[in-house]
Design an enzyme around this catalytic site. Structure first.
Site, short mmCIF file in Angstrom:
data_model
loop_
_atom_site.label_atom_id
_atom_site.label_comp_id
_atom_site.label_asym_id
_atom_site.label_seq_id
_atom_site.Cartn_x
_atom_site.Cartn_y
_atom_site.Cartn_z
CB CYS A 2 -0.75 0.02 1.18
SG CYS A 2 -1.82 -1.64 1.66
CG ASN A 75 4.00 -0.03 1.94
OD1 ASN A 75 3.41 -1.03 1.01
ND2 ASN A 75 5.11 0.60 1.57
CD GLU A 77 1.17 -8.40 1.88
OE1 GLU A 77 0.52 -8.93 2.84
OE2 GLU A 77 0.55 -7.80 1.29
CG ASP A 98 -0.32 -8.55 6.59
OD1 ASP A 98 -1.43 -8.12 6.21
OD2 ASP A 98 0.70 -8.33 6.11
CB ILE A 295 10.27 -8.08 -20.87
CG1 ILE A 295 11.35 -7.56 -20.23
CG2 ILE A 295 8.83 -7.67 -20.37
CD1 ILE A 295 11.51 -6.07 -20.14
CB SER A 368 11.99 -10.54 -7.78
OG SER A 368 12.63 -9.74 -6.65
N GLY A 369 13.90 -12.69 -7.71
CA GLY A 369 15.28 -13.17 -7.39
C GLY A 369 16.26 -12.19 -6.77
#
Length: 621
Positions: A2, A75, A77, A98, A295, A368-369
């Site tokens: 958020c 904002n 998790e 949460d 992409i 993501s990594g």
């Protein structure tokens, strides 16, 4: 994920200003918004929501605790919210978010103890009506942003620095002291920002503001330096294979927690070790097909999509790829200033935005990594720094320093190779060599008219802090480059299209384990990320991965010579315009540009200058 914003002690129309701040960060939370203003109007919170867990009104913010004592905006998790919830009275909870767990935990355990329990990415503000304080906190590694500072006589804060700019009475000038750092690195590191008296809350810290006096107190609750030092003093004692077993276990645990959501979840997939490892483990944990996104580019020198497609096919994911054109990428450039809110010049921001936009069409959350290179010794620069330091470390500094000065003040310094060697000779340690990478060109040090003298995190480590060259440079990247460049780029570009990104390798347990690994488990000559590769090769054939990594590079130098972008660039670099602004040295900027256009000398600072000028145009429009 958020956006949060707020004012403490604001004397004007508080509610109207909070609404304007909320509107400025609509992209961070398109699903709903809320406002809280205390009875005495001293504290005002704004929130924009991107609904991920508990999509009902029970997860709406600002949220008041069951007792009514505390109000939170948040904002991020908390991935282990379920475990924390079990430590609290079940009667406290109205929903399953949460946010509610975090709020009730803070009321019952206090901020410090709650932060020690939390695993996740977050930035929050919590108002304690009883103590008359507002406490802000940011996650351990710096995944989520939080800007704060004085605007007039009020204390203001927000996820997006642009929110502060819209407050009535905002007149904070440009912080010219940060420009030396910006034109060296291409970003402005925490705790600084582009504005005077506005700061970034540093990772792993919390800050408490007294509502009545606006006095502040900052405290660290977690330190990357301390974790690195503790890990190296207490190294992992098992075999390499056992290290891979433990890393696989920890990553699976992290990924399992980060796949929890009430909305669709996917993952970015390139042809690299890091994202392929994350996707491999995701697929091993998911009974269905993981959604993956890549992409591609028509230029084979920059295209990894064909290899990513092979990996996706091998793993059996539901794969989506999009080939983007130069036109697609150029159309992003005018959006960058609004997206970042302050000068930011990592050019991979453009493809990162485009892959995020494409991903958001299918899912709301993407893993993501990021973090693999910095935690597992992946960058090729680590090997070169180790080699260079190995050659010079036995020459005493009191000898190297005057030799460095002689070389840099001799005619030899007119040649780049001798200028680089002369500069590096003056390094006190490997972290110094790492810092000097972009500081060997005397011309680029003169871009800004004002010379800053701010303390910078690259100077914080004593020599031989970890007694191992690679670990020294990895730590510098985890302290500065990773949180202030990589994580900023990913957060701002993804949130520009309302996509939540999660980074499993930055899980607290994974990070702490990584710092305990000896360097020979991480790097073998020029091959980095050994232990990570050992995990990946259990899922993907070695031969599928052993190819040069292209990353998210784009040919900015080529584009800037083409008519359309060249005209745009030369408009921003107009000598008259720069002189009128009075911030940059117009003659130096002209020299850098003509060196490029007439002599073919491309300096990375060209893009840094253009992004600064683009921001200036937006700022004073």
């Amino acid at each position: 994920m958020c956006g949060i914003a707020g004012l403490i002690g604001y004397k004007g129309d508080t509610r109207n200003n909070i609404l304007k701040m909320n509107e400025r960060m609509l992209h961070r939370g398109p699903d709903s918004g809320g406002v809280y203003v205390s009875e005495d109007a001293k504290v005002a919170f704004g929130h924009r929501r991107l609904s991920i867990v508990d999509l009902s009104e029970n997860g709406a913010q600002p949220m008041t605790s069951r007792s009514g004592r505390m109000v939170i905006i948040y904002n991020g998790e908390i991935y282990n919210a379920g475990e924390i919830r079990k430590k609290l009275d079940s009667a406290l909870f109205r929903g399953t978010s949460d946010t509610e767990v975090l709020l009730e935990a803070i009321e019952h355990f206090g901020v410090s103890e709650t932060l020690s329990m939390c695993k996740g990415m977050f930035a929050f503000a919590v108002y304690d009506k009883e103590l008359q304080t507002v406490t802000f906190a940011r996650d351990r590694v710096g995944e989520k942003p939080l800007y704060y500072g004085m605007v007039g006589d009020a204390f203001a804060f927000a996820s997006d620095i642009g929110c502060l700019r819209v407050i009535e009475g905002f007149d904070n000038g440009i912080n010219t002291d940060v420009l030396d750092i910006y034109f060296t690195e291409g970003y402005i590191p925490a705790p600084y920002s582009i504005y005077k008296n506005i700061y970034k809350l540093e990772a792993g810290t919390y800050l408490t503001v007294d509502v009545n006096t606006l006095r502040t107190e900052t405290q660290a609750y977690w330190s990357m330096k301390d974790v690195a030092l503790r890990g190296q003093k207490n190294p992992f004692r098992g075999t390499e294979n056992e290290a891979a077993d433990e890393l696989e276990r920890l990553l699976k645990e992290s990924i399992k927690g980060q796949m929890v959501a009430d909305v669709p979840v996917g993952a970015f997939l390139s042809a690299g070790i890091d994202s392929a490892t994350v996707v491999s483990l995701m697929q091993s944990l998911d009974a269905g097909k993981v959604k993956t996104f890549t992409i591609g580019m028509d230029d084979p020198a920059f295209n990894e999509a064909v290899y990513a497609k092979e990996i996706a096919k091998h793993l059996g994911t539901e794969h989506t790829e999009l080939y983007i054109t130069e036109k697609d990428m150029k159309e992003v450039i005018p959006k960058l200033s609004f997206m970042f809110g302050e000068p930011f010049a990592d050019s991979s921001q453009i493809p990162t935005y485009l892959v995020s936009r494409m991903t958001r069409d299918k899912v709301t959350v993407s893993l993501s990594g990021d973090g693999g290179d910095e935690l597992f010794c992946g960058y090729t620069s680590y090997e070169s720094i180790s080699r260079i330091w190995g050659k010079m470390k036995n020459i005493p500094y009191f000898i190297r320093k005057p030799v460095s000065s002689i070389v840099l003040h001799s005619p030899l310094a007119n040649k780049e190779i001798y200028r680089i060697k002369g500069t590096i000779l003056g390094a006190k340690g490997p972290a110094d060599i790492h810092r000097m990478e972009h500081e060997t060109d005397p011309l680029t040090k003169k871009i800004a008219l004002t010379k800053g003298s701010l303390p910078y995190k690259y100077t914080e480590l004593p020599n031989d802090f970890l007694n191992e060259v690679n670990h020294e440079t990895m730590l510098m990247d985890m302290l500065v480059y990773h949180p202030d460049d990589i994580l900023v780029k990913v957060d701002r570009t993804a949130m520009a299209v309302s996509l939540e990104t999660r980074v499993p390798m930055l899980d607290r347990d994974v990070v702490e384990f990584a710092w305990s690994l000896p360097i020979n488990y991480l790097r073998d000559d020029k091959v980095g990320k050994k232990v990570l590769r050992d995990v990946l090769y259990r899922y993907v054939p070695r031969e599928m991965m052993e190819r040069p990594k292209k990353g998210f590079s784009i040919p900015i130098d080529k584009w800037l010579l083409e008519p359309e972008l060249r005209d745009w660039a030369e408009g921003l670099l107009s000598k008259d315009k720069i002189r009128q602004q009075g911030i940059l040295d117009a003659d130096v900027v002209e020299k850098i540009w003509t060196d490029f256009t007439e002599r073919g000398i491309y300096r990375i600072q060209i893009w840094y200058i253009l992004m600064f000028q683009l921001w200036i145009e937006e700022e004073f429009r």
